[in-house]
Design an enzyme around this catalytic site. Structure first.
Site, mmCIF file in Angstrom:
data_model
loop_
_atom_site.group_PDB
_atom_site.id
_atom_site.type_symbol
_atom_site.label_atom_id
_atom_site.label_comp_id
_atom_site.label_asym_id
_atom_site.label_seq_id
_atom_site.Cartn_x
_atom_site.Cartn_y
_atom_site.Cartn_z
ATOM 1 C CE LYS A 122 -10.239 1.275 3.166
ATOM 2 N NZ LYS A 122 -9.014 1.874 3.645
ATOM 3 C CD1 TRP A 138 -2.472 1.853 0.529
ATOM 4 C CD2 TRP A 138 -1.890 1.897 2.691
ATOM 5 N NE1 TRP A 138 -3.104 2.924 1.109
ATOM 6 C CE2 TRP A 138 -2.763 2.975 2.433
ATOM 7 C CE3 TRP A 138 -1.400 1.726 3.987
ATOM 8 C CZ2 TRP A 138 -3.163 3.878 3.412
ATOM 9 C CZ3 TRP A 138 -1.794 2.620 4.972
ATOM 10 C CH2 TRP A 138 -2.661 3.680 4.679
ATOM 11 C CG ASP A 162 -2.317 -2.875 7.471
ATOM 12 O OD1 ASP A 162 -3.340 -2.722 8.171
ATOM 13 O OD2 ASP A 162 -1.990 -2.090 6.555
HETATM 14 C C1 LMR Z 1 -6.619 3.192 -0.129
HETATM 15 O O1 LMR Z 1 -5.699 2.383 -0.164
HETATM 16 O O2 LMR Z 1 -7.056 3.759 -1.144
HETATM 17 C C2 LMR Z 1 -7.283 3.506 1.187
HETATM 18 O O3 LMR Z 1 -6.700 2.729 2.187
HETATM 19 C C3 LMR Z 1 -7.313 4.938 1.490
HETATM 20 C C4 LMR Z 1 -5.971 5.526 1.797
HETATM 21 O O4 LMR Z 1 -5.843 6.151 2.857
HETATM 22 O O5 LMR Z 1 -5.045 5.399 0.996
#
Ligand code: LMR
Length: 397
Positions: free
Chosen positions: A246, A130, A211
């Site tokens: 979420k 991420w 996570d």
């Molecule tokens: C995402 O990955 O789009 C979400 O978790 C929102 C974010 O804060 O990035």
């Protein structure tokens, strides 16, 4: 003072959100930010949340401070949700929990705790991971490195390469794992693979930092927590960062927890004392309102049932959209195999187009996905699947 500061580029995910809002094209498609949407493109407040919020308003008699570790009843309820009611961990007294400002807050608290444990620690994150993991965890000053994870050829996990890399890590390294619904790839570890990782973590004395931002949106609440539950039963130490953004749809309320498991109750107590100090020095206390809502839901059988039903509906819609998208893409792009999207889980998948093609989708077709081609499947609708698939075919031509 501020004249010397550089103007930074927009956040790759949040910047896309703003660009989408500014686009006036009626056919625009938002598959950017990871927010669940229904078939009308809305992110409604869950019914269970509405009802619980009403109860909070009725019961709340003060806005006085609670504590840096947050609401104790919420923390206890979250331990049960994350680890299951009957987990062997509860009898050991080795877990402590702090409420955090969302999953991001939990990740940063965990990173700061690791840094206090050992400034030299290196946190190994999946390649890719991420977009905010590296800034969030690395912002604590810890060094970040990557281990192989995604196999673009199959759309699955490059498991042999992952295991080989983890086996070669220095002892006591920290490994950031996604419990389920891997962000950004949707490629998850199977239960067998979690079991196969366990001896690697034991042999190298690796610290798992898990996570869990999507519990219940992949295969089910228990299924999505398989990894954390297994590791909590078998390993001496563990950190789990949890988000309620979420699965409870509480995004802007910032609700999360960090669970720390120590080798002994005394080590867990020491960790908790450090975490409360970290919270106190960063933001003093987490916001209460969203956590109070979750606590009401988890304390009530009726509200929990309502929430579980709504969560299942969200999950099933995503699964259905994945199937329908694979079919649409097979029709519009017959020369390319997109079947991996149907085998993945959660909100995200990589479409697998180039940066230029991702930008062309945005600029020519008003389809908003990130430059790395991550798409939020839940942003699609029955009514725009065909438009989306045709836009993909167009940029692939
Ligand atoms: C995402 O990955 O789009 C979400 O978790 C929102 C974010 O804060 O990035």
């Amino acid at each position: 003072m501020f004249e010397k500061l550089d103007r930074l580029p927009d956040d790759p995910i949040l910047g896309l959100m703003a660009a989408f809002r500014a686009d006036s094209a009626p056919q625009k498609v938002d598959v950017g930010v990871g927010v669940y949407r229904n078939d009308r493109g809305e992110t409604p407040i869950l019914e269970a949340v509405r009802r619980a919020e009403q109860l909070v308003f009725e019961k709340e008699s003060t806005k006085a401070y609670i504590a840096p570790e947050g609401n104790a009843a919420f923390n206890a309820a979250m331990e049960k949700l994350v680890f299951g009611n009957a987990h062997s961990l509860f009898a050991t007294g080795r877990m402590r929990t702090v409420q955090s400002p969302g999953g991001c807050g939990a990740l940063r608290l965990g990173a700061e705790l690791i840094r206090l444990g050992s400034r030299e620690s290196i946190v190994h994150v999946s390649n890719p991971t991420w977009g905010n993991h590296v800034p969030l965890v690395g912002g604590s000053g810890l060094r970040i490195e990557r281990y192989p994870y995604y196999d673009a050829a199959t759309g699955g996990v490059a498991f042999a390469a992952m295991v080989a890399a983890l086996n070669a890590l220095p002892e006591r390294s920290v490994v950031l794992l996604h419990a389920s619904c891997h962000n950004p790839t949707g490629a998850d570890l199977s239960e067998t693979q979690w079991r196969e990782l366990l001896p690697v973590f034991k042999r190298r004395a690796l610290l798992p930092f898990i996570d869990m931002a999507y519990q219940g949106l992949g295969a089910g609440s228990a299924e999505d927590a398989f990894g954390p539950r297994l590791f909590a039963a078998e390993l001496p130490e563990l950190l789990v960062a949890v988000s309620c953004s979420k699965n409870f749809g509480l995004y802007r309320e910032r609700v999360g927890t960090l669970h720390v498991i120590g080798e002994t109750p005394a080590a867990a107590d020491a960790s908790l004392s450090q975490l409360t100090r970290i919270a106190r020095t960063m933001y003093s206390m987490p916001p209460d309102h969203g956590a109070a809502i979750v606590q009401e839901i988890l304390a009530s059988t009726a509200l929990s049932e309502c929430w579980v039903e709504e969560l299942s509906a969200m999950r099933e819609r995503i699964v259905g959209l994945r199937r329908a998208l694979v079919q649409q893409l097979a029709r519009s792009c017959p020369e390319r195999d997109f079947s991996f999207i149907g085998r993945q889980q959660g909100m995200f998948s990589f479409l697998g187009v180039t940066v230029e093609q991702a930008r062309a989708l945005r600029e020519c077709h008003h389809v908003y996905l990130t430059d790395d081609s991550r798409m939020n499947i839940a942003g699609l609708r029955d009514s725009n699947l065909e438009y989306f698939a045709q836009a993909v075919a167009h940029v692939l031509m």
